[in-house]
Design an enzyme around this catalytic site. Structure first.
Site, short mmCIF file in Angstrom:
data_model
loop_
_atom_site.label_atom_id
_atom_site.label_comp_id
_atom_site.label_asym_id
_atom_site.label_seq_id
_atom_site.Cartn_x
_atom_site.Cartn_y
_atom_site.Cartn_z
N HIS A 43 -7.77 4.87 -4.71
CA HIS A 43 -8.31 4.09 -3.65
C HIS A 43 -7.35 4.23 -2.58
O HIS A 43 -6.50 5.01 -2.53
CB HIS A 43 -8.27 2.52 -4.03
CG HIS A 43 -6.89 2.16 -4.59
ND1 HIS A 43 -6.37 2.61 -5.86
CD2 HIS A 43 -5.88 1.64 -3.92
CE1 HIS A 43 -4.99 2.12 -6.15
NE2 HIS A 43 -4.76 1.40 -5.01
N ARG A 60 -1.31 -8.63 -7.41
CA ARG A 60 -1.95 -7.86 -8.18
C ARG A 60 -1.25 -7.91 -9.75
O ARG A 60 -0.13 -8.13 -9.99
CB ARG A 60 -2.01 -6.42 -8.03
CG ARG A 60 -0.72 -5.62 -8.00
CD ARG A 60 -0.62 -4.26 -7.67
NE ARG A 60 0.39 -3.52 -7.66
CZ ARG A 60 0.79 -2.12 -7.61
NH1 ARG A 60 -0.37 -1.50 -7.14
NH2 ARG A 60 1.95 -1.48 -7.64
#
Length: 324
Positions: free
Chosen positions: A280, A297
């Protein structure tokens, strides 16, 4: 509106959720599920099936606090506990890392944040990465939720490394199947003139692993083109010139637009991606806007990758399976 079941067995429909593909090869939005609620096994199975098929799945308008975020993550694996986090992360929830911590990193080494980013992302491909790819056991998955986002900018992009591998010609696939590459923390960083505190830090805290260039996904059996611009330094057994040429070709293949999906964040959005099958690119278009971007996260512990020949990754320095 087109809908899609998460698997050929209709798991998603049976669980009462809807999976809407977002792009041709990667990414799907999942609707009809409250991640903060008590989720039954059928819903968890449907989400897992969608994740394995689409590599990254997105949820909108979720109302998760830190505890609910961790509780949801535990339904899919064991959260990673990082030894060191920044001041923005909640100190009483060790499973959560707040990405605003990264704004502190450059300052630790005498740099403004913009300079820090420029030195680590000085080519178009450098920013693409999987999470903690220099480790011998990179995380299996990451679950990222948005608390505060800018009114524009700040999108994240993912690429499907299984599709990238499948898109190579048969002779190239046969060639890369047997190769291995060194993944090393700090690859490509451009040092400051003179003494550089970050270079000293890298030398003192180095992490490096020899990974297969093509790994076999432990759940789907797919072959994954295990490359990224952030960690991969050298293909084992090739000269520097040969390695650079092959890596450039593979990296360009890995991030071809047709293999990618770009996600526009909103407050309450959640992205859940398979870190074994994707890379990503974090946004680079919002730092100058002056708007906060606060994301949290949880990473799930992963296994040691294995290649087509069954050989596992080999730790060179700085990491051991299960030890963070």
């Amino acid at each position: 509106m087109t809908t899609d079941s998460a698997g050929t067995d209709g798991t998603a429909g049976a669980a009462g959720i809807e999976v809407r593909p977002a792009a041709g090869y990667i990414g799907a939005e999942i609707h009809g599920v409250d991640l903060a609620g008590e989720l039954d096994d059928a819903v968890i199975a449907a989400v897992r099936a969608a994740l394995l098929r689409w590599k990254v799945v997105f949820f909108r308008e979720q109302h998760l606090d830190h505890a609910a975020h961790v509780r949801f993550a535990r339904r899919f694996g064991e959260p990673v506990l990082l030894r060191r986090r920044g001041g923005a992360s909640p100190q009483d929830v060790p499973e959560i890392e707040t990405t605003a911590d990264r704004l502190e990193l450059g300052g630790r080494f005498g740099m403004e944040h913009d300079e820090w980013l420029r030195r680590r992302r000085h080519t178009l491909l450098r920013g693409w990465h999987c999470d903690h790819g220099a480790r011998v056991d990179p995380p299996a998955a990451t679950i990222l939720r948005a608390e505060t986002v800018p009114p524009y900018g700040g999108d994240t992009t993912w690429s499907n490394l299984a599709a990238a591998y499948a898109g190579l010609s048969a002779p190239v696939r046969a060639f890369v199947d047997g190769l291995r590459a060194e993944h090393r923390l700090g690859v490509g960083y451009q040092p400051r003139p003179g003494d550089d505190a970050y270079v000293r830090h890298l030398l003192e805290h180095q992490i490096a692993t020899e990974h297969p260039l093509v790994r076999v996904h432990p759940e789907t059996g797919e072959r994954i083109l295990f490359v990224n611009g952030y960690y991969v330094e050298q293909i084992t057994g090739l000269s520097r010139a040969e390695s650079r040429a092959v890596l450039d070709m593979l990296l360009e293949q890995a991030v071809r637009p047709e293999y990618t999906v770009r996600f526009r964040w909103e407050p309450g959005s959640v992205a859940f991606w398979d870190n074994r099958a994707t890379i990503h690119l974090a946004p680079g278009d919002n730092a100058h806007l002056g708007h906060p971007r606060i994301m949290h996260r949880v990473m799930l512990a992963g296994d040691v990758p294995a290649g087509v020949d069954g050989r596992p990754s080999l730790a060179i320095t700085g990491s051991a399976p299960g030890r963070w």
